[in-house]
Design an enzyme around this catalytic site. Structure first.
Site, PDB file in Angstrom:
ATOM      1  N   LYS A  33       1.227  -1.313  -0.004  1.00 46.39           N
ATOM      2  CA  LYS A  33       0.201   0.003   0.859  1.00 46.39           C
ATOM      3  C   LYS A  33       0.832   0.998  -0.151  1.00 46.39           C
ATOM      4  CE  LYS A  33      -2.703   1.490   3.648  1.00 46.39           C
ATOM      5  NZ  LYS A  33      -2.166   2.864   3.668  1.00 46.39           N
ATOM      6  N   ASP A  60      -3.851   4.677  -1.908  1.00 49.63           N
ATOM      7  CA  ASP A  60      -4.319   4.703  -0.663  1.00 49.63           C
ATOM      8  C   ASP A  60      -4.188   6.014  -1.190  1.00 49.63           C
ATOM      9  OD1 ASP A  60      -6.650   5.002   1.265  1.00 49.63           O
ATOM     10  OD2 ASP A  60      -5.018   4.612   2.902  1.00 49.63           O
ATOM     11  N   LYS A  62      -7.662   8.601  -1.529  1.00 46.54           N
ATOM     12  CA  LYS A  62      -8.867   8.482  -0.537  1.00 46.54           C
ATOM     13  C   LYS A  62      -9.840   9.862  -1.411  1.00 46.54           C
ATOM     14  CE  LYS A  62      -8.169   7.265   3.986  1.00 46.54           C
ATOM     15  NZ  LYS A  62      -6.284   6.140   4.080  1.00 46.54           N
ATOM     16  N   ASP A  65     -14.321  14.633  -4.073  1.00 45.18           N
ATOM     17  CA  ASP A  65     -14.279  15.959  -4.349  1.00 45.18           C
ATOM     18  C   ASP A  65     -15.274  15.935  -5.599  1.00 45.18           C
ATOM     19  OD1 ASP A  65     -13.859  18.881  -5.903  1.00 45.18           O
ATOM     20  OD2 ASP A  65     -11.890  18.079  -5.652  1.00 45.18           O
ATOM     21  N   THR A 124     -11.922   6.155  11.278  1.00 39.73           N
ATOM     22  CA  THR A 124     -11.180   5.361  11.901  1.00 39.73           C
ATOM     23  C   THR A 124     -11.583   7.148  13.655  1.00 39.73           C
ATOM     24  OG1 THR A 124      -9.507   5.095  11.929  1.00 39.73           O
ATOM     25  CG2 THR A 124     -10.941   2.972  11.756  1.00 39.73           C
ATOM     26  N   ARG A 216       2.921  -1.022  10.394  1.00 39.34           N
ATOM     27  CA  ARG A 216       3.936  -0.841  12.229  1.00 39.34           C
ATOM     28  C   ARG A 216       4.498  -2.432  12.121  1.00 39.34           C
ATOM     29  NH1 ARG A 216       1.297   3.229  14.628  1.00 39.34           N
ATOM     30  NH2 ARG A 216      -0.435   2.385  13.750  1.00 39.34           N
TER      31      ARG A 216
HETATM   32  O1  C5P Z   1       1.041   0.318  11.584  1.00 34.33           O
HETATM   33  P1  C5P Z   1      -0.590   0.268  11.220  1.00 34.33           P
HETATM   34  O2  C5P Z   1      -0.655  -1.219  10.729  1.00 34.33           O
HETATM   35  O3  C5P Z   1      -1.521   0.302  12.154  1.00 34.33           O
HETATM   36  O4  C5P Z   1      -0.807   0.942   9.414  1.00 34.33           O
HETATM   37  C1  C5P Z   1      -1.993   0.543   9.667  1.00 34.33           C
HETATM   38  C2  C5P Z   1      -2.122   1.199   7.749  1.00 34.33           C
HETATM   39  O5  C5P Z   1      -4.203   1.314   7.065  1.00 34.33           O
HETATM   40  C3  C5P Z   1      -2.098   2.341   8.011  1.00 34.33           C
HETATM   41  O6  C5P Z   1      -1.389   3.055   6.841  1.00 34.33           O
HETATM   42  C4  C5P Z   1      -3.256   3.202   8.341  1.00 34.33           C
HETATM   43  O7  C5P Z   1      -2.896   4.970   7.414  1.00 34.33           O
HETATM   44  C5  C5P Z   1      -3.846   2.198   7.489  1.00 34.33           C
HETATM   45  N1  C5P Z   1      -5.579   2.734   7.958  1.00 34.33           N
HETATM   46  C6  C5P Z   1      -5.998   2.261   8.948  1.00 34.33           C
HETATM   47  N2  C5P Z   1      -7.221   2.584   9.401  1.00 34.33           N
HETATM   48  C7  C5P Z   1      -8.063   2.721   9.245  1.00 34.33           C
HETATM   49  C8  C5P Z   1      -8.016   3.139   7.653  1.00 34.33           C
HETATM   50  C9  C5P Z   1      -6.571   3.339   7.170  1.00 34.33           C
HETATM   51  O8  C5P Z   1      -4.913   1.512  10.614  1.00 34.33           O
HETATM   52  N3  C5P Z   1      -9.321   2.870   9.346  1.00 34.33           N
END
Ligand code: C5P
Length: 239
Positions: A33, A60, A62, A65, A124, A216
């Site tokens: 991603k 991604d 998003k 518009d 979220t 992460r």
């Molecule tokens: O590091 P982590 O596993 O938390 O990363 C999750 C990824 O998914 C990040 O790029 C975050 O911005 C994205 N994301 C999220 N929750 C959402 C939408 C996208 O964690 N509701």
């Protein structure tokens, strides 16, 4: 059908990105991603480079518009040949339909398969208070998310981004013929970082996730390849 475990490459530079990618065997079928940070820094070239390496891409960005502007933007994304991309469902049914049209037309122009269009329902970071007092929604969070997901499906989206904990109830109300792509994935007992509602890969599989997004726990690991394979095995072996 179970989809990929998508690695979220949330890093600031191309060098950092390739430091991670180059640790994996060249023939590993990865899906990654790329978000706004990387795309705004490096532009479409980074997408071309990753596709050339044989990777699948979730771009991604998003989009949100007026329908015509989103359609033109999606036309360009469609031409790139990525596998997944995103819009905000709050942009409305006309915008989502226009997004899909743009994607399909752009993909046709390049002779590639159109990307799966995923809708973000409520971020979220939106709390029930914000939903009520700033968005002035008359629905509670669960009903709002279901309503937006149904509208997105009806308008031509291929799926939604959602918490793994919501997949079961969303599936019941929105249907099996829709993708439920879930971030917020953590191994049991692992650090949650800033994610509050997490599930492990096997729990996400049990709830019915179509694909996982993991950042992460993989990219900040001392051994990203091992971390990825561990989670992938758990995801693939779960029912
Ligand atoms: O590091 P982590 O596993 O938390 O990363 C999750 C990824 O998914 C990040 O790029 C975050 O911005 C994205 N994301 C999220 N929750 C959402 C939408 C996208 O964690 N509701």
């Amino acid at each position: 059908m179970k989809g990929p475990l998508i690695i979220s490459l949330d890093v600031p530079s191309k060098e950092d990105l390739f430091d991670i990618i180059n640790e994996f065997p060249k023939d590993e079928k990865l899906t990654v991603k790329i978000g706004m940070e990387m795309f705004y820094a490096e532009g479409p070239q980074i997408v071309h480079e990753l596709l050339q390496r044989g990777l699948q891409i979730f771009l991604d960005l998003k989009l949100f518009d007026i329908p015509n502007t989103v359609k033109s933007g999606m036309h360009q994304i469609g031409k790139l040949g990525v596998q997944y991309t995103t819009v905000h469902a709050l942009g409305g049914s006309k915008m989502i339909t226009a997004a899909k049209q743009g994607l399909v037309e752009g993909a046709k122009e390049s002779g590639v398969k159109p990307a799966n269009l995923l809708a973000v329902t409520e971020l979220t970071s939106i709390t029930p208070e914000i939903l009520k007092n700033e968005q002035n929604s008359r629905l509670n969070m669960v009903n709002q998310v279901v309503s937006l997901a149904k509208m997105a499906k009806f308008s031509g989206a291929d799926g939604v981004i959602t918490s793994p904990l919501e997949v079961k109830s969303l599936k019941k109300q929105v249907g099996d013929d829709f993708l439920y792509v879930t971030p917020g994935i953590r191994e049991k007992g692992a650090a949650k970082d800033d994610q509050s509602r997490t599930a492990s890969p096997s729990q996400a599989a049990e709830y019915g996730s179509s694909a996982l997004v993991v950042g992460r726990p993989i990219i900040k690991s001392n051994d990203p390849v091992r971390a990825y394979h561990g989670m992938l095995e758990e995801w693939n072996n779960a029912n």
